[in-house]
Every structure is written in C-alpha cells, then in structure tokens.
Design an enzyme around this catalytic site. Structure first.
Site, PDB file in Angstrom:
ATOM      1  N   ASN A 182       0.858  -1.187   0.000  1.00 17.67           N
ATOM      2  CA  ASN A 182       0.000   0.000   0.000  1.00 17.67           C
ATOM      3  C   ASN A 182       0.894   1.237   0.000  1.00 17.67           C
ATOM      4  O   ASN A 182       1.385   1.636  -1.031  1.00 17.67           O
ATOM      5  CB  ASN A 182      -0.983  -0.019   1.169  1.00 17.67           C
ATOM      6  CG  ASN A 182      -2.280   0.706   0.835  1.00 17.67           C
ATOM      7  OD1 ASN A 182      -2.988   0.287  -0.074  1.00 17.67           O
ATOM      8  ND2 ASN A 182      -2.589   1.779   1.527  1.00 17.67           N
ATOM      9  N   GLU A 236       0.879   4.348  -0.108  1.00 17.58           N
ATOM     10  CA  GLU A 236       0.742   5.472  -1.037  1.00 17.58           C
ATOM     11  C   GLU A 236       1.794   5.405  -2.138  1.00 17.58           C
ATOM     12  O   GLU A 236       2.241   6.428  -2.667  1.00 17.58           O
ATOM     13  CB  GLU A 236       0.795   6.827  -0.306  1.00 17.58           C
ATOM     14  CG  GLU A 236      -0.419   7.112   0.552  1.00 17.58           C
ATOM     15  CD  GLU A 236      -0.417   6.335   1.868  1.00 17.58           C
ATOM     16  OE1 GLU A 236      -1.335   5.514   2.069  1.00 17.58           O
ATOM     17  OE2 GLU A 236       0.502   6.534   2.666  1.00 17.58           O
ATOM     18  N   ASN A 253       0.240  -7.185   4.038  1.00 13.37           N
ATOM     19  CA  ASN A 253       0.028  -5.860   4.612  1.00 13.37           C
ATOM     20  C   ASN A 253      -1.459  -5.536   4.632  1.00 13.37           C
ATOM     21  O   ASN A 253      -2.118  -5.598   3.591  1.00 13.37           O
ATOM     22  CB  ASN A 253       0.758  -4.796   3.785  1.00 13.37           C
ATOM     23  CG  ASN A 253       0.646  -3.415   4.398  1.00 13.37           C
ATOM     24  OD1 ASN A 253       1.314  -3.119   5.382  1.00 13.37           O
ATOM     25  ND2 ASN A 253      -0.194  -2.568   3.829  1.00 13.37           N
ATOM     26  N   GLU A 254      -1.967  -5.222   5.814  1.00 16.81           N
ATOM     27  CA  GLU A 254      -3.370  -4.851   5.962  1.00 16.81           C
ATOM     28  C   GLU A 254      -4.285  -5.797   5.172  1.00 16.81           C
ATOM     29  O   GLU A 254      -5.150  -5.373   4.411  1.00 16.81           O
ATOM     30  CB  GLU A 254      -3.596  -3.393   5.557  1.00 16.81           C
ATOM     31  CG  GLU A 254      -2.948  -2.421   6.520  1.00 16.81           C
ATOM     32  CD  GLU A 254      -3.221  -0.961   6.205  1.00 16.81           C
ATOM     33  OE1 GLU A 254      -3.262  -0.154   7.139  1.00 16.81           O
ATOM     34  OE2 GLU A 254      -3.382  -0.623   5.014  1.00 16.81           O
ATOM     35  N   GLU A 277       0.796   0.168  12.803  1.00 18.83           N
ATOM     36  CA  GLU A 277       0.758   1.502  12.213  1.00 18.83           C
ATOM     37  C   GLU A 277      -0.210   2.330  13.033  1.00 18.83           C
ATOM     38  O   GLU A 277      -1.415   2.095  12.988  1.00 18.83           O
ATOM     39  CB  GLU A 277       0.288   1.474  10.753  1.00 18.83           C
ATOM     40  CG  GLU A 277       1.247   0.865   9.765  1.00 18.83           C
ATOM     41  CD  GLU A 277       0.684   0.900   8.340  1.00 18.83           C
ATOM     42  OE1 GLU A 277      -0.107   1.818   8.018  1.00 18.83           O
ATOM     43  OE2 GLU A 277       1.031   0.005   7.553  1.00 18.83           O
ATOM     44  N   TYR A 280       4.154  13.991   4.876  1.00 14.99           N
ATOM     45  CA  TYR A 280       3.161  13.307   5.714  1.00 14.99           C
ATOM     46  C   TYR A 280       2.837  14.067   7.007  1.00 14.99           C
ATOM     47  O   TYR A 280       2.114  13.567   7.850  1.00 14.99           O
ATOM     48  CB  TYR A 280       3.632  11.887   6.043  1.00 14.99           C
ATOM     49  CG  TYR A 280       2.493  10.881   6.197  1.00 14.99           C
ATOM     50  CD1 TYR A 280       1.851  10.351   5.081  1.00 14.99           C
ATOM     51  CD2 TYR A 280       2.059  10.472   7.447  1.00 14.99           C
ATOM     52  CE1 TYR A 280       0.813   9.450   5.210  1.00 14.99           C
ATOM     53  CE2 TYR A 280       1.007   9.565   7.590  1.00 14.99           C
ATOM     54  CZ  TYR A 280       0.391   9.067   6.468  1.00 14.99           C
ATOM     55  OH  TYR A 280      -0.640   8.171   6.603  1.00 14.99           O
TER      56      TYR A 280
END
Length: 1006
Positions: free
Chosen positions: A140, A142, A199-200, A298, A364
């Site tokens: 992921n 971004e 991931n996630e 996270e 960020y």
C-alpha cells in the site's frame, strides 16, 4: 534467566510439525516450540509473552518509527534519520520494501545502489535501532500500485489471493528480498527482529475468498523458506482479528493492527471529530490475541494529502503535538507493547514512485520533516513520551484496567485509565472525557499507593488538565531504589549516576503539581526560587508542591535531585546513551539505558561516548546554545563537542555548562533565472516530418488485463506493452475520407492527470486535470481534413502512478493507463492504427541506477537528456521563465555549481512561482533524478526539497525541466529559484553523493 523461543509457525517451513506448549515465567505465559533443538535457534534472541517482546532475554517495549529507505535515495543520509529517531527514545524502525522498484521486469530482481537493503541494515545497527521488516509483497504505502510492479496488470489471476498465477509472480521477489532480510536478522548479528508478511490483509469483495488461510500461509512459507526465523507479525487494518494466533492456517506469531483515528482531513486541522478516540483496544486485544503483546503496527503520526490538498503543513497541524499527548498516551493506557508510528519520516515520492492520490512530497506531516528537520513541536513532544517509556520498564508489567470517570478523578469531565502494578509501579492516564475539549479542567486525584489511598494534592490547590492534553501520573515509581509514591508532574527521564540520582519532571503552563517521595531526608531547593513552592515532611515521606515555571528548580531529597521544569524547557533536554567509542551506538537495553547521560543542548544531540579522560558529544545546533551535561562520568575531565575540546564550568550540583557559538555561514546560491539554459522541443512527435517507425505498435487484439475488457479494437493499455510510469505518448494514424469532424477520446492517467491532443501539427485541446478525475472523456473539433490524406493523432498523457490494491478482490491496481476508448466521427474505430511509447525500453529500462520508474516517455527522457552533461552545446538558448508561446513541451537544461561549506546541514528547495495563468505541468530533474512534478492549476506543492547527495553541495549540478503548456496561449514559469532554510551546524559525517551517471547515447533511442 533462560527464555525459550516461540514459533506459532515453525521456524522454517520444514519445521512446521510440532505442537506448542506453555510455560509460566514470573506469572506470565511464554510460548515455546516443543522440539528443544528448534527452541535453541531463537532462545537468546526474540521471544514474547502476553506483556511484551523479549530481546536477548530482556523484556522490552518496542517504540518504533516508520521510515521508507526508497523515499530517501541517499544511503549516506539514512544514519541521520536513524539518529534523530534514536534521540526520540525509540529503539526500532519499521520499513517497507517497494517491489516495483526492485523487479521492474519479471524475473529480473535488482537491489543495488540506492535500492540495496544491506546499507540500511548496517546504519540501523550503527545507530542501535532494531528493524521490523515489511516487504509485502503488497505494501500500500501510497506507492504506485501499492508497491506492485506494473507488469502485474498482465497477470491472469486475482491479486493478493491464492490464484496460482499471482503467487507465482511473487515468488522471485520474495525469495530474493526475504533472503536478504534473513541475512540481516538478529540471529545473524543484524538488526531485524520482526517480519511482517503481507500488509493490511483485512477485507475483500467481489467473491474473493477471505480470509484465505491458504494464501496467507503461502506468503508465510515464502518467508520461512527464504530463511526468516524471527517472529512474524501482521497489521490488520482494524481490530478484526484476522490471522491472529489460533485462527488456523495462515496465522502469524504476533497479532497487530493499525489505527488512524483522526482521519486525513488536513483542510480542517483543528477539528477533532466526536467519538474518534479509541476506547476498546484493550478489550478487543483480550478477545483476539490475549497470549501476545498488544501491538499497534501503524498508528497515525501524520496524514497523506491529495493533489489539490491543503498541503503537509496543515497535516502537521492536524496530527500535532496535542494529538500526540492525547492519542499516544491513550495507546499506552491499553498496554501497547509494540507501537510503530506511521510516518516518523516520510521522505519524497521522487521518480514517479507515488500513487495517484498524492504528489511528490511525502512529508506526511511527520515528526521529521521531508528535509529531515526536527523543528516541529511534535518531534519534541514525541521525545518526551519516548524517553518516558524508555525510562519506565515497569510500564510493561502493569495491567491495564477499564477507563472510568469516577473513583480516581473528582470530576466526570475527566476519564482515568489505570495501569496497575503488582508492587512494580502503577500508571494513571488522565484525559478529558470529551477528548475534543479545549477547556482547562481543575481536578484532584484519589490514588492507591503503597502509603495508602491518598487524595492529591495533599498540600492544597488543584491540578489542571488543559484542553487537548493528557497526563500520565505515576504511583510507586522506582527511581534506582527510591520510591516516588506519586507524581502528578510527568516523568521525562531519570538516571542513577552512582553518587547521585536525577529525576526530571515537567508540567504545562499554568499547572500546579505535587509529588511524594519515600525518603527520610529533608527537602532542599538547591537551584531556583522558593516562591510558589512548598514542601512538607510526613513521617518518612517528603511531599513537594509547586507551580510550573519557565525557571528551573532543582530539589534535593537525600541523594535524589529532582529537576522541576516546564514543558518548553524540557524540549531542550536529551538522553544519549553513553557509548564506548564513536563507531556505533548500542541497542536499547537495561544496560545502555542505565549508562545514559542527560544533556541540555537545544536542537539535537546525536551521540555521546567516552575516550580516555574525555566525554565526546556529537550534536547539531541552529542557534547559539547553552549546553549542560548532567551526570558526566566521574572518570572524565574533558569535554569535546563535535570533536572540538570545549571549556566548561561545573556548578555546585555537578552540572557541566558551556556555550556553543553559532554563526551561520553565508550561503550563496545561484540564480536559476540567470543560468545558461539550453532548450529543446521535446514534443517533436507533432512535427510533420516525425518518423515513429521505431515505436512499439499497439497491435494486441486482446488484453491480459482481467479488470477491464477492451473497448477499442486493439489494446491501448500502456502496461500491456510494458510502460508503467510517467508520460505516455500515442500516435494514431488514419487516412481521411473527408467525413471526420470530431474526435472523442477517453484517457486515464489517475487522479489529477492531464492530456493533450494534436492532429498533425494542429492543437486540438487538453484536459488540464482535476484531483477528482482519474479518467476523462474529451471531445475535440477537427480542422477540415482532406480525403485520401494521411493524418496522425498525437495524444500525450501524464500518468500519476498506478492505483493501490487495498481491498482484496477489486484488482484496482489493474486499472489501466492510456486510452480507454475513442471515436473518430464518421469512421470505424479500426480506421486508426496506433503506436505508443513510454520510457525507452519499457520494462527493459535504461537507467539501472535510478530505477524503473524514474523517467517517462518524452523525447528528451527517451534520449537521456535529463541526465548530467547532455549534448546541448548546439541547442537553442532559452529560459523556462520565457517559456512557450503555444501548446507543447519544452525541455530546458542547465548546470550550476554549489559550494556549501562542510559541517553544515543546509536544506535546499527548488521553488516554483504559483501561477493563476494558463495551466502547465513541470517535471524537475536534478542530476538525472526526477525530484518534482509541479501542476500549476492543481497544486498544492510549489516547493520541492532536494537532499544533499542528489545535489552535489561541493561541485557541479545539472537541473532539467520539462515544461508542458496545456493551453493555446502557451506557458512560462512565473518564478523558479533555489533557496535554503536555516543552516544547521551538524555532526553529520560527510555525505557521499548517490551515483549520478552522465548522459550517454542510448542504443535504439527514438
């Protein structure tokens, strides 16, 4: 004490057989493998119980920051980031690996130079930072495609599932990257202590099997087969319990989840939505994974920002120091034992590596800025929390209780969550019941202590909780054998220096505080004023009360010196470990924590070590700064700061004091407008004489893309032909029959993309872009065409990265780039034959140093003219500030020299003037690295930091710009300048430039 290792999944795939058994150790359950031979492999490295990890047999709280090495392509700067994170009191860094950058062509894995992981591991070890490795294969982040390489669009299978085609596609990457990570594990002397597969993996749609234990087990087995033996941890996107221990096939060793509770509305940074503060994480954990340490893999430390967004300064204001006080202390109230903050340093989406939902900056709003500064207050606030946790090992032994509005505080306006120790210290987390409250609330506490239940303050007055604040009050807190019965002021750190102990407490403005110490000695104020201060001896307990002041007080009770500070003052204090030499900093442990000293020194203290009779500090300064050393070892007599012997004074409390003078050098930067700019038309494709015979033909009758069926006679999806990044150019040839009057075309490049269309040399128009549009259908009126004459449509598309693939089953990453459909009036679609190009060679990309995504399909990019020393001697002299008088793309290149003095960290930025005139797009190349995409009509980014190492601070640099004028009146830059912010006098080692290969004529370039 011998601690035995645990593997919910066997240490290697071949060791999968064997049940787990449980042991009891000090009242806590440990999991271990039933085979003693397999236990030995990890017994002295990484184990766990329900309270925490054990590393090398020692219970440890993992306080971690997220850093992506691929977003800072200067390996010699990684140590700077690690040291700044270490200075927060953290002991770990979590990192993603971007598959798309390492396997740009199927079967060819390249992890060299800026993309090599081994140097990242080396500097982590040097800084004393453990690592949590998160290589995906999906991340992921971004990132373009969520880290998936573009060629996965051609895989005939559903991504992130057990589909054999997808699994096979991941094998080469994971075999290589996991083997590299395996070599960096703690078992091999490296810093890697945890590994996250996938991931996630938290949700699906579209009939995808979920959760798919077979799929997760495959990803786990890939890692184990490559040699991963450290515990496996996951990051569920919420507290869903997916793949937690005990769920069966595909379960991980330690369950973790993510949380971004404040959301991502940077446009309203002062708005904290009602109900967004987590309150059930403890009960969720006990339901889902009670035998593992509570892990937040996270937790929000900033926010992404889209094209056209308010900018990252607003994101830093949204997730600011107040957020940290309320939300991170709330995390601690749940007993968080692994806490990773995303992002702690964001970096840059250089070289097209970002997804369409974001622009070049990946700042960020993090504690460290994109240019690695630590000037945000949230960095300083985080340092207070990090060092408190580091100094408070009993936190891990305390049991979190239920939050309550009664029983502890005397007002229901406050909520208290107790973490109760069993003779090991207790912690009480206080916040406003309405967590959004900005009121200042007076209160008293009723605290259970070893001296009985006490109502605090005892000496009169009230405590105050200011708006958007939270406190951790300690009870029976052990300071090297001295019992702090309670303290309403918060603990920054404490140290035992042999002949004396030091405790540093702090409070906020306008607050009153009190502490009680179990000690027979009287209270003495040995520094500072007695005003607004009182003390009382009650038996063997000394009670001290004071009002917070900017002026320091030091109170002595027996051999304990207590520093009473205000919050802004303690921001300037640091707690470096005292190392044996300057080669490396030890990992955080009881020993290294105990050997730390306390330094007051302003901007940054990196390291401290002793050598002979000298104490050596490495530190950075952005102003003339008083420096104090508290707890200098008794065997040292001399002080060295950044290698320079420094005179100092010693006061009656044994504190060394000196001053470091700051005198900023004069930084002379070249004027960008005065450079000798050379110009080249880089949209030569619209010239009547242009020959595209060397271009790839768009001639596929079908597409391997399983997401979107073709709506054109031939596939015009760029990834079908190996083009996954940057600008795309299409050329459509047809012979007119005279009936053609309009041309409709639907292009797709991702959010905020743009496109322009020409018929021969005639400009038809552009889609200038909006963040809301990932694709757009345009209709263009054609000039009069002649029957029987050849015509060429030239279509230029700015792609903004590939979509992420967060929800399993959507295959959203396969959303194609290029032309989705078209219609030439009066003609069948097959009347047009197409050619296309992106970066030269596509997946056989030319620049192996800067990677597969760095350059796109413009003529100058295909030739390599964006690299240093292009053959520009005979090109026209023209400036981007003069620009273009008509639609098209100009390429501009120039060289300049820098002479930034060594010993100074000087952030440099390329700034564009913000225009409200005609829409245009700019790509910024610095020494061949694409370090900026500026979109004038969308924004928000106008300032582009470029780090030392990409820029040569002592030497020659090349800057190149592509200027795309999307409208009929052309475009020019309103302004373009190179600027610096405050120079920081630094202890950074010499920065080695990243490789910057010069222009060489490219074989086959067209």
């Amino acid at each position: 004490m011998k601690l035995l290792s645990v593997c919910a999944i066997a240490l290697l795939a071949a060791q999968a057989a064997g049940a787990s058994i449980k042991h009891m150790l000090n009242g806590f359950t440990l999991m271990e493998h039933s085979d003693p031979a397999k236990r030995e492999l990890l017994q002295k490295y990484v184990t766990w119980d329900e309270k925490s990890l054990f590393v090398n047999g020692e219970r440890i709280m993992i306080f971690s920051g997220e850093v992506h090495p691929f977003r800072l392509p200067v390996p010699s700067l990684w140590l700077d980031v690690f040291q700044k994170i270490k200075a927060l009191g953290f002991n770990c860094v979590s990192f993603y690996v971007d598959w798309a950058l390492l396997e740009g062509k199927p079967g060819e894995y390249r992890a060299e130079g800026n993309f090599a992981l081994e140097p990242f591991f080396d500097v982590a070890k040097q800084a004393g930072i453990y690592l949590l490795a998160r290589p995906g294969p999906y991340i992921n982040a971004e990132a373009s495609g969520g880290g998936f390489p573009g060629w996965l669009q051609r895989v005939n299978g559903t991504l992130r599932t057990s589909d054999p085609a997808y699994l096979k596609a991941t094998d080469n990457y994971i075999a290589h990257v996991a083997a590299t990570i395996a070599k960096g594990q703690i078992t091999n002397g490296g810093p890697v202590i945890l590994y996250q597969p996938e991931n996630e993996y938290s949700g699906a749609c579209c009939d995808a099997t979920f959760p798919d234990g077979d799929y997760m087990q495959y990803v786990i087995d890939q890692a184990r087969n490559a040699g991963i033996v450290v515990p496996l941890i996951n990051n569920d996107a919420w507290t869903g319990g997916h793949n937690a221990p005990g769920t069966g096939k595909g379960e991980v060793d330690i369950y973790g989840h993510d949380s971004y509770p404040l959301g991502f509305d940077c446009g309203h940074p002062s708005v904290w939505p009602k109900g967004n503060l987590p309150t059930t994480f403890r009960t969720d954990h006990l339901k889902q994974s009670p035998t593992t340490p509570y892990s937040l893999i996270e937790f929000q430390a900033g926010s992404f920002d889209p094209w056209g967004g308010p900018g990252f300064a607003a994101c830093a204001a949204l997730v600011n120091h107040e957020f940290e006080r309320v939300f991170y202390k709330n995390d601690l109230s749940f007993g968080a034992a692994i806490l990773n903050l995303y992002m702690t340093f964001g970096g840059t989406n250089w070289g097209n590596l970002g997804h369409p939902g974001g622009y070049t900056s990946y700042d960020y709003g993090s504690p460290l800025t994109e240019s690695r500064n630590v000037t945000r207050e949230k960095y300083s606030e985080l340092k207070l929390i990090g060092n408190f946790v580091k100094a408070s090992p009993s936190y891990l032994l305390a049991t979190p209780g239920n939050l309550t509005t009664s029983g502890y505080a005397d007002t229901a306006d406050l909520t208290v969550t107790p973490l109760l120790g069993n003779g090991t210290g207790s912690y009480f987390v206080v916040r406003h019941t309405d967590y959004t409250s900005q009121a200042s609330t007076p209160y008293k506490l009723s605290l259970p202590t070893s001296a009985g239940r006490l109502t605090v303050p005892q000496l009169g007055g009230t405590l105050t909780l200011n708006g958007r604040d939270s406190k951790i009050h300690v009870v029976d807190y052990n300071v090297a054998g001295t019992n702090i019965i309670y303290s309403t002021a918060e603990v920054f750190t404490w140290k035992n220096f042999g002949d004396s102990k030091v405790l540093i407490l702090y409070g906020g403005p306008g607050e009153h505080h009190e502490l009680a110490v179990s000690f027979k000695s009287d209270v003495q104020v040995v520094e500072g004023s007695n005003s607004e201060f009182k003390s009382k001896k009650v038996g063997d307990v000394a009670v001290v009360a004071w009002d917070v002041s900017p002026s320091r007080r030091i109170v002595q009770i027996g051999d304990l010196k207590i520093f009473l500070l205000d919050r802004n003052s303690v921001y300037n204090y640091w707690v470096p470990q005292l190392d044996k030499d300057d080669s490396s900093t030890g990992y955080s442990s009881e020993k290294t924590t105990a050997s730390s000293i306390i330094v007051k020194a302003g901007y940054l203290v990196r390291t401290a070590y002793t050598k002979g009779s000298g104490l050596y500090l490495t530190a950075d300064f952005n102003a003339t700064t008083p420096v104090e050393v508290i707890g200098a070892p008794s065997n040292v007599r001399n002080l060295y700061i950044n290698g320079e012997k420094t005179q100092f004074k010693t006061d009656k409390n044994g504190i060394w004091s000196t001053e470091v003078k700051y005198s900023a050098p004069k930084i002379k930067l070249p004027s960008m407008k005065d450079l000798d700019w050379k110009y080249l038309d880089t949209l030569q494709e619209v010239q009547s004489t242009y020959d595209d015979s060397a271009w790839p033909a768009a001639d596929l009758d079908t597409t391997p893309n399983t997401l979107r069926p073709l709506t054109t006679p031939k596939s015009l999806y760029s990834s079908d032909y190996g083009f996954h990044t940057g600008y795309l150019i299409y050329r459509g040839h047809f012979v007119a029959d005279g009936s053609e009057t309009t041309f409709d075309v639907r292009t797709q490049g991702g959010s905020a993309f743009g496109s322009s269309v020409w018929l021969n040399e005639s400009f038809l128009g552009s889609w200038t872009g909006l963040n809301a549009n990932a694709d757009y259908n345009s209709t263009y009126k054609l000039p009069q065409v002649e029957q029987g004459k050849n015509y060429v449509l030239t279509i230029l598309i700015d792609t903004m990265g590939l979509n992420e693939n967060w929800v399993v089953g959507t295959d959203e990453m396969k959303n194609p780039r290029g032309i989705l459909s078209y219609k030439l009036s009066g003609r069948d679609a097959s009347a047009i034959t197409w050619k296309l190009t992106g970066n030269l060679g596509g997946e056989d990309y030319q620049d192996k140093i800067r990677g597969p995504l760095n350059e796109g399909g413009l003529y100058a990019e295909r030739q390599g003219f964006h690299q240093p020393q292009p053959p520009s001697q005979k090109w026209k002299s023209a400036s981007p500030l003069d620009g273009l008088s008509k639609p098209g793309i100009g390429f501009y290149t120039a060289q300049f020299d820098l002479d930034i003095p060594s010993g100074w960290d000087v952030p440099l930025y390329f700034n564009f003037g913000n225009s409200t005139k005609s829409a245009y797009r700019v790509q910024l190349y610095v020494n061949g690295y694409q370090y900026g995409k500026f979109v004038s009509n969308i924004g928000p980014q106008t300032s582009f930091p470029v780090p030392q190492g990409i820029l040569n601070y002592q030497g020659t640099n090349w800057v190149a710009l592509t200027l795309w004028a999307l409208e009929s009146d052309g475009a020019k830059l309103d302004d373009f300048e190179l600027v610096n912010t405050t120079p920081v006098m630094t202890a950074l080692s010499k920065i080695r430039p990243s490789k910057q290969p010069n222009y060489r004529q490219r074989k086959g370039a067209y």
